[in-house]
Design an enzyme around this catalytic site. Sequence first.
Site, PDB file in Angstrom:
ATOM      1  N   HIS A  36       0.861  -1.178   0.000  1.00  0.00           N
ATOM      2  CA  HIS A  36       0.000   0.000   0.000  1.00  0.00           C
ATOM      3  C   HIS A  36       0.898   1.229   0.000  1.00  0.00           C
ATOM      4  CE1 HIS A  36      -3.224   2.763   0.920  1.00  0.00           C
ATOM      5  NE2 HIS A  36      -2.605   3.155   2.015  1.00  0.00           N
ATOM      6  N   LYS A  85      -0.405  10.858   1.405  1.00  0.00           N
ATOM      7  CA  LYS A  85       0.486  10.365   0.351  1.00  0.00           C
ATOM      8  C   LYS A  85       0.064  10.862  -1.031  1.00  0.00           C
ATOM      9  CE  LYS A  85      -0.300   6.076   1.367  1.00  0.00           C
ATOM     10  NZ  LYS A  85      -1.214   6.277   2.519  1.00  0.00           N
ATOM     11  N   ASP A 141      -1.776   4.245  -4.434  1.00  0.00           N
ATOM     12  CA  ASP A 141      -2.534   3.436  -3.484  1.00  0.00           C
ATOM     13  C   ASP A 141      -2.078   1.977  -3.440  1.00  0.00           C
ATOM     14  OD1 ASP A 141      -4.604   3.278  -1.496  1.00  0.00           O
ATOM     15  OD2 ASP A 141      -5.698   2.037  -2.912  1.00  0.00           O
ATOM     16  N   ARG A 167      17.994  14.147  12.972  1.00  0.00           N
ATOM     17  CA  ARG A 167      18.499  15.514  12.912  1.00  0.00           C
ATOM     18  C   ARG A 167      19.785  15.631  12.098  1.00  0.00           C
ATOM     19  NH1 ARG A 167      16.346  18.692  17.065  1.00  0.00           N
ATOM     20  NH2 ARG A 167      17.369  20.395  15.939  1.00  0.00           N
TER      21      ARG A 167
END
Length: 332
Positions: free
Chosen positions: A162, A183, A201, A267
Amino acid sequence: MAALPLPDSIKKQASSLKTVESFPVRRFFERFGEPLELELVAGEMGLQNRKIREKSINRPALALTGYYDYFAHKRLQLFGAGEMGYLRSLVRERQQKVLKEIVDHNIPCMVVSRGLRPTATMLDIAKEAKVPLFRTRMKSKDFSAEATILLEQELAPQTSLHGTLMDIKGVGTLLRGKSGVGKSECALALVERGHSLVADDFVSIRLVGDRELVGTGTELSRGYMECRGIGIINIGELFGVRSVRLEKRIDLVITFIDWHPGMHEERTGLERHYFEILDHKVSHVEIPVRPGRDMARLVEVAALVHALKRMGHDSAHAFNERLIAYMQEHSK
């Protein structure tokens, strides 16, 4: 002072592996008969039941002499000029014995290359044993190369995920995340910026040549996207034919996750993360989703950073080395 070792983290896909164990000869003929210039000359009754079970092509030269150790009977059997010349040198009774032994090994089919005419015995055996016999005008070398590529695609391990697959400046980027995380909206913004949609999808993935993962969409939904609040849209009609691709190698996986206070966020970019698909590791990035973030821009930059890393330019490592050098210099 040395940099700390970089740990690898791997996340595995949840979808199950689908191994394609065989390919019906009828489907092989229907799909690839034209590009391989195949002509069915005998054994039509065996088209449906016979199956190709290995992607390589076999030349049965040794089998014609009676040596069957390591005989690759699961493969398509290709008779070239050498094999046909040897067959014609045999008397009819010997031809019958040799060919019957070959078909008794439950071979999927036989192909005669270079446009050569099969012997009368070969036609009779193929018809009697219900083994499809084809003829092609292609040279043996060319046929072997083309057929192997086509069979490799069909018999490759497959799975599905998916997500949304994009081509971002040549980097195949698979966007993942729970339903409704954004998305498709991100993919739509990327298409507006000139990138291409491969699948939305539902992404079908196959392992080609045991070395690269190739993703594609279904024929039914190719070029279409579901945009919440608007509905189904046709990307090709809205943004042009260049906005849609049929398939793309998967180079990078990006997972959208909901942001919450205190969560760990990358980070520095020094750690390597991977997502495993069909037992192959793909570079993986997690991007927290929260209001105000330009997700399309972040995904685009992540794809470009990945492209630079493949060329040997790693900004995080370069800065880390500069920092270590600076600290060493000022610690004296």
